[in-house]
Design a protein around this motif. Sequence first.
Motif, PDB file in Angstrom:
ATOM      1  N   LEU A 151     -73.549  27.304 -10.779  1.00  0.00           N
ATOM      2  CA  LEU A 151     -74.442  26.415 -11.508  1.00  0.00           C
ATOM      3  C   LEU A 151     -75.126  25.425 -10.572  1.00  0.00           C
ATOM      4  CD1 LEU A 151     -75.483  25.550 -14.294  1.00  0.00           C
ATOM      5  CD2 LEU A 151     -73.434  24.116 -14.528  1.00  0.00           C
ATOM      6  N   GLY A 152     -74.365  24.893  -9.602  1.00  0.00           N
ATOM      7  CA  GLY A 152     -74.956  23.956  -8.643  1.00  0.00           C
ATOM      8  C   GLY A 152     -74.835  22.504  -9.042  1.00  0.00           C
ATOM      9  N   VAL A 153     -73.679  22.134  -9.621  1.00  0.00           N
ATOM     10  CA  VAL A 153     -73.444  20.726  -9.964  1.00  0.00           C
ATOM     11  C   VAL A 153     -72.067  20.317  -9.468  1.00  0.00           C
ATOM     12  CG1 VAL A 153     -74.886  20.844 -12.028  1.00  0.00           C
ATOM     13  CG2 VAL A 153     -72.418  21.234 -12.235  1.00  0.00           C
ATOM     14  N   SER A 154     -71.894  19.029  -9.269  1.00  0.00           N
ATOM     15  CA  SER A 154     -70.569  18.468  -9.004  1.00  0.00           C
ATOM     16  C   SER A 154     -70.324  17.370 -10.023  1.00  0.00           C
ATOM     17  CB  SER A 154     -70.469  17.919  -7.578  1.00  0.00           C
ATOM     18  OG  SER A 154     -71.409  16.885  -7.376  1.00  0.00           O
ATOM     19  N   GLY A 155     -69.058  17.107 -10.297  1.00  0.00           N
ATOM     20  CA  GLY A 155     -68.760  16.092 -11.301  1.00  0.00           C
ATOM     21  C   GLY A 155     -67.287  15.978 -11.575  1.00  0.00           C
ATOM     22  N   ARG A 156     -66.963  15.522 -12.757  1.00  0.00           N
ATOM     23  CA  ARG A 156     -65.562  15.334 -13.132  1.00  0.00           C
ATOM     24  C   ARG A 156     -65.430  15.451 -14.637  1.00  0.00           C
ATOM     25  NH1 ARG A 156     -63.926   9.682 -11.091  1.00  0.00           N
ATOM     26  NH2 ARG A 156     -65.215  10.339  -9.319  1.00  0.00           N
ATOM     27  N   SER A 157     -64.195  15.525 -15.080  1.00  0.00           N
ATOM     28  CA  SER A 157     -63.934  15.633 -16.521  1.00  0.00           C
ATOM     29  C   SER A 157     -64.180  14.294 -17.202  1.00  0.00           C
ATOM     30  CB  SER A 157     -62.489  16.074 -16.769  1.00  0.00           C
ATOM     31  OG  SER A 157     -62.240  17.331 -16.173  1.00  0.00           O
ATOM     32  N   VAL A 158     -64.689  14.351 -18.409  1.00  0.00           N
ATOM     33  CA  VAL A 158     -64.885  13.137 -19.195  1.00  0.00           C
ATOM     34  C   VAL A 158     -63.527  12.575 -19.606  1.00  0.00           C
ATOM     35  CG1 VAL A 158     -65.815  12.200 -21.339  1.00  0.00           C
ATOM     36  CG2 VAL A 158     -67.139  13.886 -20.037  1.00  0.00           C
ATOM     37  N   ASN A 159     -63.327  11.292 -19.402  1.00  0.00           N
ATOM     38  CA  ASN A 159     -62.121  10.615 -19.875  1.00  0.00           C
ATOM     39  C   ASN A 159     -62.526   9.358 -20.637  1.00  0.00           C
ATOM     40  OD1 ASN A 159     -62.843   8.720 -17.893  1.00  0.00           O
ATOM     41  ND2 ASN A 159     -61.397   9.569 -16.387  1.00  0.00           N
ATOM     42  N   GLY A 160     -61.540   8.566 -21.006  1.00  0.00           N
ATOM     43  CA  GLY A 160     -61.829   7.378 -21.801  1.00  0.00           C
ATOM     44  C   GLY A 160     -62.741   6.391 -21.090  1.00  0.00           C
ATOM     45  N   GLU A 161     -62.530   6.218 -19.779  1.00  0.00           N
ATOM     46  CA  GLU A 161     -63.341   5.268 -19.021  1.00  0.00           C
ATOM     47  C   GLU A 161     -64.797   5.725 -18.937  1.00  0.00           C
ATOM     48  OE1 GLU A 161     -61.459   4.887 -15.279  1.00  0.00           O
ATOM     49  OE2 GLU A 161     -59.901   3.517 -15.994  1.00  0.00           O
ATOM     50  N   ILE A 162     -65.001   7.016 -18.653  1.00  0.00           N
ATOM     51  CA  ILE A 162     -66.362   7.540 -18.573  1.00  0.00           C
ATOM     52  C   ILE A 162     -67.032   7.475 -19.939  1.00  0.00           C
ATOM     53  CG2 ILE A 162     -67.733   9.631 -18.160  1.00  0.00           C
ATOM     54  CD1 ILE A 162     -65.780  10.370 -15.969  1.00  0.00           C
ATOM     55  N   ALA A 163     -66.277   7.838 -20.982  1.00  0.00           N
ATOM     56  CA  ALA A 163     -66.839   7.811 -22.334  1.00  0.00           C
ATOM     57  C   ALA A 163     -67.296   6.400 -22.710  1.00  0.00           C
ATOM     58  CB  ALA A 163     -65.800   8.314 -23.337  1.00  0.00           C
ATOM     59  N   PHE A 177     -64.211  19.471 -16.624  1.00  0.00           N
ATOM     60  CA  PHE A 177     -65.057  20.015 -15.565  1.00  0.00           C
ATOM     61  C   PHE A 177     -64.419  21.263 -14.971  1.00  0.00           C
ATOM     62  CE2 PHE A 177     -67.140  20.407 -11.497  1.00  0.00           C
ATOM     63  CZ  PHE A 177     -68.449  20.065 -11.785  1.00  0.00           C
ATOM     64  N   SER A 178     -63.103  21.285 -14.867  1.00  0.00           N
ATOM     65  CA  SER A 178     -62.415  22.462 -14.330  1.00  0.00           C
ATOM     66  C   SER A 178     -62.621  23.669 -15.234  1.00  0.00           C
ATOM     67  CB  SER A 178     -60.921  22.173 -14.178  1.00  0.00           C
ATOM     68  OG  SER A 178     -60.686  21.171 -13.223  1.00  0.00           O
ATOM     69  N   GLU A 179     -62.626  23.440 -16.536  1.00  0.00           N
ATOM     70  CA  GLU A 179     -62.871  24.545 -17.458  1.00  0.00           C
ATOM     71  C   GLU A 179     -64.307  25.046 -17.314  1.00  0.00           C
ATOM     72  OE1 GLU A 179     -62.403  25.682 -22.208  1.00  0.00           O
ATOM     73  OE2 GLU A 179     -61.945  23.652 -21.514  1.00  0.00           O
ATOM     74  N   LEU A 180     -65.251  24.126 -17.134  1.00  0.00           N
ATOM     75  CA  LEU A 180     -66.638  24.526 -16.875  1.00  0.00           C
ATOM     76  C   LEU A 180     -66.705  25.400 -15.630  1.00  0.00           C
ATOM     77  CD1 LEU A 180     -69.804  24.179 -17.212  1.00  0.00           C
ATOM     78  CD2 LEU A 180     -69.556  22.218 -15.660  1.00  0.00           C
ATOM     79  N   ARG A 181     -66.056  24.972 -14.555  1.00  0.00           N
ATOM     80  CA  ARG A 181     -66.085  25.715 -13.297  1.00  0.00           C
ATOM     81  C   ARG A 181     -65.455  27.102 -13.466  1.00  0.00           C
ATOM     82  NH1 ARG A 181     -62.915  26.391  -8.629  1.00  0.00           N
ATOM     83  NH2 ARG A 181     -64.148  26.510  -6.709  1.00  0.00           N
ATOM     84  N   GLY A 182     -64.326  27.161 -14.187  1.00  0.00           N
ATOM     85  CA  GLY A 182     -63.659  28.440 -14.380  1.00  0.00           C
ATOM     86  C   GLY A 182     -64.495  29.423 -15.173  1.00  0.00           C
ATOM     87  N   LYS A 183     -65.126  28.932 -16.229  1.00  0.00           N
ATOM     88  CA  LYS A 183     -65.926  29.831 -17.072  1.00  0.00           C
ATOM     89  C   LYS A 183     -67.208  30.267 -16.353  1.00  0.00           C
ATOM     90  CE  LYS A 183     -64.239  28.229 -21.580  1.00  0.00           C
ATOM     91  NZ  LYS A 183     -63.494  29.468 -21.845  1.00  0.00           N
ATOM     92  N   ILE A 184     -67.893  29.323 -15.719  1.00  0.00           N
ATOM     93  CA  ILE A 184     -69.111  29.684 -14.992  1.00  0.00           C
ATOM     94  C   ILE A 184     -68.778  30.645 -13.847  1.00  0.00           C
ATOM     95  CG2 ILE A 184     -70.904  28.806 -13.439  1.00  0.00           C
ATOM     96  CD1 ILE A 184     -71.551  28.284 -16.339  1.00  0.00           C
ATOM     97  N   GLY A 185     -67.641  30.402 -13.182  1.00  0.00           N
ATOM     98  CA  GLY A 185     -67.254  31.227 -12.049  1.00  0.00           C
ATOM     99  C   GLY A 185     -66.930  32.657 -12.401  1.00  0.00           C
TER     100      GLY A 185
END
Length: 450
Positions: free
Chosen positions: A267-279, A323-331
Motif C-alpha cells: 500500500l505504501g503507508v506507515s502508521g500505528r493502531s488506533v488507541n484511546g489516546e489517538i482517538a 495497523f498490523s491487521e491492515l498490513r497482514g491483509k494487504i500483504g
Amino acid sequence: MKKLSIVISAALLSSSLALSSAPAIAAFPSSVDGQAMPSLAPMLDKATPAVVSIAVKGTHKVQQNVPDAFKFFFGNRGQGQAPERPFRGLGSGVIIDGDEGYIVTNNHVINNADEIIITLKDGRQLEATKLGADEESDIALLQIKADKLTEIKIADSDDLRVGDFAVAIGSPFGLGQTVTSGIVSALGRSNLNIENYEDFIQTDAAINSGNSGGALVNLRGELIGINTAILGPNGGNVGIGFAIPSNMMHNLVKQIIEFGEVRRGILGVSGRSVNGEIAKAMELETSQGAFIEMVAPNSAAAEAGLKAGDVITKINGKTIRSFSELRGKIGSIGADQKVKLTIIRDGEDEVFTVKLKQSQGSNIAAASIHRMLEGAKLVNDEDNNAIVIEEIAPQSPAQIAGLREGDLITGVNRKRIKNIVQLREYLKDKKGVIALNIVRDNQAQYLMIR
C-alpha cells in the motif's frame, strides 16, 4: 510446530474387568426423548479425509563459528563453515483441490526437505512436489498425483466471530489423525513475532507439535484456518493456538499457483493502531483501525489520494482492528489487485479504490528458476497460455542471453510450457544447454541458454 518448548504429557487410564462374571455393558442410547444425540461425527466424516499427514526428510546447514583463538589453526576455512546435517520432521496438510492434488501446509513443515511423503486417511502414501512457498506468512503449496482425493470447502474467514466453535484436525506427535474442539478465542492476533505477516485466528482447540499445517474448521466442516503455532510456557497446549485465516491462505495460494511464488502487494503507508489516546487527539468515535502517519511518495496510497491523518477502518467492506491487521491483509493480496479502503477523514467516512503496487523484493525470482533468466520479470499470459517477459533489466543475464521485453516463452526443449509453475518444475533438475521456445514479433524461434 513452532513453539517455545515441548512437553508431552500422557494420562494412563487403567481398569480391570472380571471376564467370567462381568455383566454385558449396555449401549449408549442414540437418542434422548426422541432427539438425536449431538455429535460432530457426521461433519468429521466429510472433513477428515481432506487432512493428511506429512513426513519429510532432508538436510540443513549448521553454522559453526570458530573462536578467535583457533583461527590460526583453521584459517578462513574454519570460520563460518556450514556442515549439513540430516533431519526428519512430521506435520499435517489440507487438500484444497482434489482434481489437481493441491495440498496446503506450513512452510516450516517442509522447508529444506528433499523428500515429502503424504499419508492420506485411507492409508495411501504418495510423494509430493513442492510448487511454491511464502516464508513470510508460513504458507506452502504441495501437489500429489492420485485419484479419488477428498477436498475441503474453504469458508470466508472474515465472517468469523469470537465465540464461534472451531475444530482442529491434524497429526500431533505422530500419533495419527486427531481431532480437538474449542472456540475462536480472538481474531486479528499480531505482533507475536512468529511470522513477518501476522493476522492470526486464536483458538483454544488443542494444537500440539505435529498439528502444523492441519485444518481448523467450523461446524460445517469448512476450512477457516491453517494451524501454525502455539504459545505456552512449557511448549504444551495451554489453550492458546494460532491459525492462518483461510482468506489469507487462499490469496497466497492463488498467487503460487499462477506465478510459482507470491507477488506481494504493498500500500505504501506507515502508521500505528488506533488507541484511546489517538482517538481522543483526532476526535474519533472509534478506538479501532489503522492510523496513517505517513504516505510514501509515488506509492499506491498516494496515487489513490490517501493522506497522513486518515484512519483506515475497512478493507473491501470488512472491518480491521489494527495497523498490523491492515498490513497482514494487504500483504496477502497480490500486486496489481484493486482494494476498496474505507477511511475516516475529518470525521466523515470515505471510500477509496487503491491499486496495490508490488513490494520490493517480491518480484518473480526468475533467477531461482534459472540463473540465465535473472533480470527478467515473468508474468503468465493467460490469453496465449504462455509466459511473457514483461520487463528486462539492462545488461542482466537474461538480456545477455538474448531475451527481450515482450518475448513469449511457450516451451522448453520442445515441451509445451503454459505458465511459470510449469517452467520452474521442468527446469529444476535440468543441466547443460536448454532450448527455450519463444515467440517474438509473431515468429517462433529457439533461444539456447546454458
